[in-house]
Design an enzyme around this catalytic site. Sequence first.
Site, short mmCIF file in Angstrom:
data_model
loop_
_atom_site.label_atom_id
_atom_site.label_comp_id
_atom_site.label_asym_id
_atom_site.label_seq_id
_atom_site.Cartn_x
_atom_site.Cartn_y
_atom_site.Cartn_z
N GLY A 106 0.79 -1.23 0.13
CA GLY A 106 0.02 0.09 0.04
C GLY A 106 0.92 1.31 -0.07
CB SER B 166 -2.90 5.13 -2.10
OG SER B 166 -3.10 4.04 -1.49
N GLY B 167 -2.35 7.25 0.09
CA GLY B 167 -2.67 7.36 1.56
C GLY B 167 -1.16 7.76 2.21
CB ILE B 168 -0.19 6.94 5.89
CG1 ILE B 168 -0.60 5.77 6.01
CG2 ILE B 168 -1.35 8.07 6.43
CD1 ILE B 168 -0.18 5.33 7.56
N GLY B 169 0.94 5.41 3.20
CA GLY B 169 2.00 4.81 2.59
C GLY B 169 2.57 5.50 1.57
CB SER C 165 -6.54 0.99 13.85
OG SER C 165 -7.96 1.72 13.89
CE1 TYR D 264 -9.58 -0.95 9.03
CE2 TYR D 264 -10.04 -0.12 11.26
CZ TYR D 264 -9.24 0.17 10.08
OH TYR D 264 -8.17 1.02 10.03
#
Length: 319
Positions: free
Chosen positions: A8, A11-14, A140, A181
């Site tokens: 990942g 995108s995002g924090i990756g 998380s 999740y």
Amino acid sequence: MPTVLITGGHSGIGLECVKHVAAKKYDLVLLGRNVSRMDEVAEDLRANFAVKVSPIQVDLGSLASVREAACRCLTLIENGEVAGLQAVLCNAGATFRGEPTYTEDGYELTFTTNYLGHFLLVQLLLDALNREGRIVFTASGTHDPDTADGRFIGRATKPVAEALAKAGLDGHPPLTGGERYTTSKLCVILHCYELDRRLRAAGRGITTIAYDPGAIAETGLLRDLPGAARAIIGSRVMRWLMKRFGLTLGDLEQSGRALADLATATAYGSGCYYQWQDGALVERRSAAMSYDLELARDLWAESRRLSRLGHDEEPGILI
């Protein structure tokens, strides 16, 4: 150059993470589903930082795909195309709302994507890690049912691998999307701690870390919400309210940079849980269940079975 592998990372924090990792002159292996997007990111990183970047397609919801991706990575190392791994960042994750869906292996998709696929990937790549390498798991704060984060979308349940893999099937009770999740993220932290214990017992110097980047409107738990809802959540007023309710909030760029620091800096302890909060990366206590040794051992054993690990695949020191 040392190499960092990340799931990942496009995108995002990756994506924010790999920019900082590349700036430190680490080569990169990007694992993800979107090949065209990974190719774009790889081209930008090569041009801006003069590092090697090797994209490899993987679907973490497919055990066969994870095996194929790990094999491709090991071949790159064996052929000298990339150096041995300094870090493996198990960063990719997803939420799947609504009724449970199941993978080609017959397992619930959230559990497989967020946890079991990464469990298998780590087993297959562990021997390719440098002696003082590190493994970082993006977790998380929602994994802890005793916190505001953990009550936000659904309290995590007892992390029994068979029940989670077969949630809604074979007499196992179904779980809501939020419960699926949060419990998958609890499994991630249990795995991190159990892996650390087994590495220490084997005399290995590899560091394992669990990391909560905080809730970020552009990524992870909130990414699947409608655009208007994300805009509201990302507003200054709503973030202030969420913080007042005790939720842990992240920042796309800063949380990504913190992940890069965990991957490359030596100041962070092994078998620990770190959280991005109020502009700082701090060590925290995770959920009470995450320290249950029996739960961790059972999860490990069942994960080996569910991932169908062969004796020729797993590092013998960790059995």
